[in-house]
Design a protein around this motif. Sequence first.
Motif, short mmCIF file in Angstrom:
data_model
loop_
_atom_site.label_atom_id
_atom_site.label_comp_id
_atom_site.label_asym_id
_atom_site.label_seq_id
_atom_site.Cartn_x
_atom_site.Cartn_y
_atom_site.Cartn_z
N LEU A 16 5.12 3.68 -3.55
CA LEU A 16 4.68 3.56 -2.16
C LEU A 16 3.22 3.17 -2.04
O LEU A 16 2.80 2.53 -1.07
N SER A 17 2.41 3.55 -3.03
CA SER A 17 0.98 3.22 -2.99
C SER A 17 0.74 1.72 -3.10
O SER A 17 -0.35 1.24 -2.76
N ASP A 18 1.75 0.97 -3.57
CA ASP A 18 1.60 -0.48 -3.73
C ASP A 18 2.29 -1.27 -2.63
O ASP A 18 2.41 -2.49 -2.73
N VAL A 19 2.75 -0.58 -1.59
CA VAL A 19 3.59 -1.22 -0.57
C VAL A 19 2.90 -1.16 0.79
O VAL A 19 2.30 -0.14 1.15
N ASP A 20 2.97 -2.26 1.55
CA ASP A 20 2.54 -2.24 2.95
C ASP A 20 3.71 -1.80 3.81
O ASP A 20 4.86 -2.22 3.57
N VAL A 21 3.44 -0.97 4.81
CA VAL A 21 4.48 -0.45 5.69
C VAL A 21 4.20 -0.87 7.12
O VAL A 21 3.06 -0.77 7.59
N LEU A 22 5.23 -1.36 7.80
CA LEU A 22 5.09 -1.84 9.17
C LEU A 22 6.26 -1.32 9.99
O LEU A 22 7.41 -1.38 9.55
N PRO A 51 -16.51 -5.04 13.24
CA PRO A 51 -15.33 -4.30 13.74
C PRO A 51 -15.13 -2.97 13.04
O PRO A 51 -15.29 -2.86 11.82
N GLN A 52 -14.78 -1.95 13.82
CA GLN A 52 -14.44 -0.63 13.32
C GLN A 52 -13.07 -0.24 13.85
O GLN A 52 -12.73 -0.58 14.98
N PRO A 53 -12.25 0.48 13.05
CA PRO A 53 -10.92 0.87 13.52
C PRO A 53 -10.98 1.62 14.85
O PRO A 53 -11.80 2.51 15.05
N GLY A 54 -10.12 1.22 15.77
CA GLY A 54 -10.01 1.89 17.06
C GLY A 54 -10.92 1.32 18.14
O GLY A 54 -10.75 1.64 19.32
N ARG A 77 -7.57 -8.78 13.55
CA ARG A 77 -7.07 -8.92 12.19
C ARG A 77 -7.87 -8.08 11.18
O ARG A 77 -7.40 -7.82 10.07
N ALA A 78 -9.08 -7.66 11.59
CA ALA A 78 -9.93 -6.89 10.67
C ALA A 78 -9.32 -5.54 10.35
O ALA A 78 -9.50 -5.01 9.25
N HIS A 79 -8.59 -4.94 11.31
CA HIS A 79 -7.91 -3.66 11.10
C HIS A 79 -6.83 -3.53 12.16
O HIS A 79 -7.01 -3.95 13.31
N ARG A 80 -5.71 -2.93 11.78
CA ARG A 80 -4.57 -2.86 12.69
C ARG A 80 -4.87 -2.03 13.94
O ARG A 80 -4.17 -2.15 14.95
#
Length: 403
Positions: A122-128, A249-252, A271-274
């Motif tokens: 799981l540490s190597d996987v992107d989750v969406l 950019p900062q998250p949130g 695109r810098a952070h979800r």
Amino acid sequence: MTDDPALLTVVGIGADGWPGLTGTAAAALTGAEVIFGGPRQLALLPAEVPADRVPWPSPLVPALPGLLESRRGRRIAVLASGDPMFHGIGATLVRLLGAAAVRVVPSPSSVSLAAARLGWPLSDVDVLSLVTAPVEELHPLIHPGRKILILSAGAATPAAVAALLTSRGYADSTVTVLSQLGGPAEEVIAGTAERLGADGFDPLNVVAVACSTGPAAPLVPGLPDSAYDSDGQLTKREVRAVTLATLGPQPGELLWDIGAGSGSIAIEWMRAHRDCRAIAVESSAGRAGRIAGNAAALGVPKLRVVEGRAPGALAGLPAPDVVFIGGGLTRDGVVEAALAALPSGGRLVANAVTLESEAVLAAWYARLGGELTRIAVNRASPVGGFTGWRAMMPVTIWSVTKR
């Protein structure tokens, strides 16, 4: 609502139903007086569980406070799929009631089960999660050799994912659809994105993508200019990269992109952070439509586009953390409105390419300080049978933090 934290327990349940629950989870459900859940989860309970079973209404979130209030003082359990804190009702209840008032008893999430079946760390996987998001949010995760696990919105999601991969040049990617994970009806169907097909998938599925080789889009700001549909009103790649670095950019954080043109600053901010959010303000109807198209194509379909002219179009918008002014600097009240909307510590960045707009920035710099930078970019281009430098218009950038 319940005053005693012990009165509300969220229990995760898998497709294997009651037999797959731990003793703690089974005891919480057996001891409950009321059990909320979706019809599918409630149907997994055996008859000997004595609680009143209440299916969730639709829409759910607005009804939650009233539902809980009407059962005040009773022992309440909530059924959720898998891990309630992973894109589930558990997180919603914690936001509503506070962490101290909610006890969570998780089961393995569908993503954990899928990773176990596939042998993917799981540490190597992107989750969406595409449960409530458009499929275009997959775009930023597509890179050669990457692995992605996708929470599906239903039976149509695998085909939508396969179609998007194919359109991006990743038709050879392996797409695996894992349905009813952990239950007796578990099924695994795999194929390439180009040949997966569109029918026959169970609605309860996780989509696994092993990306093939294909066109790569950089993660850092400064996408190629060709990535945008534009009428020429576009912050060029080199200037865009410097501008995004200055915006920081900062998250949130929420960005206002005033005079957005083709939307490139707002898009690359998101695109810098979800968790980065942006509102693009553009007075041209044609450009506003183009911004929305660019946002979807580049993986940030949640970019909000406001058609209108600043400063009037700024009224009523959510307060920004950061403002970028790419157009409209010479219009009365634009800079004043942007500064007024920012909180203490908020950041403003403005770009100028004309003498008139540069004069505006010089005046504000003299008044408020900050940083004033001028950059010039030259690109190589043919000169007869040779190659020479062609200068782009210099850009003046003013940045300031509100005190």
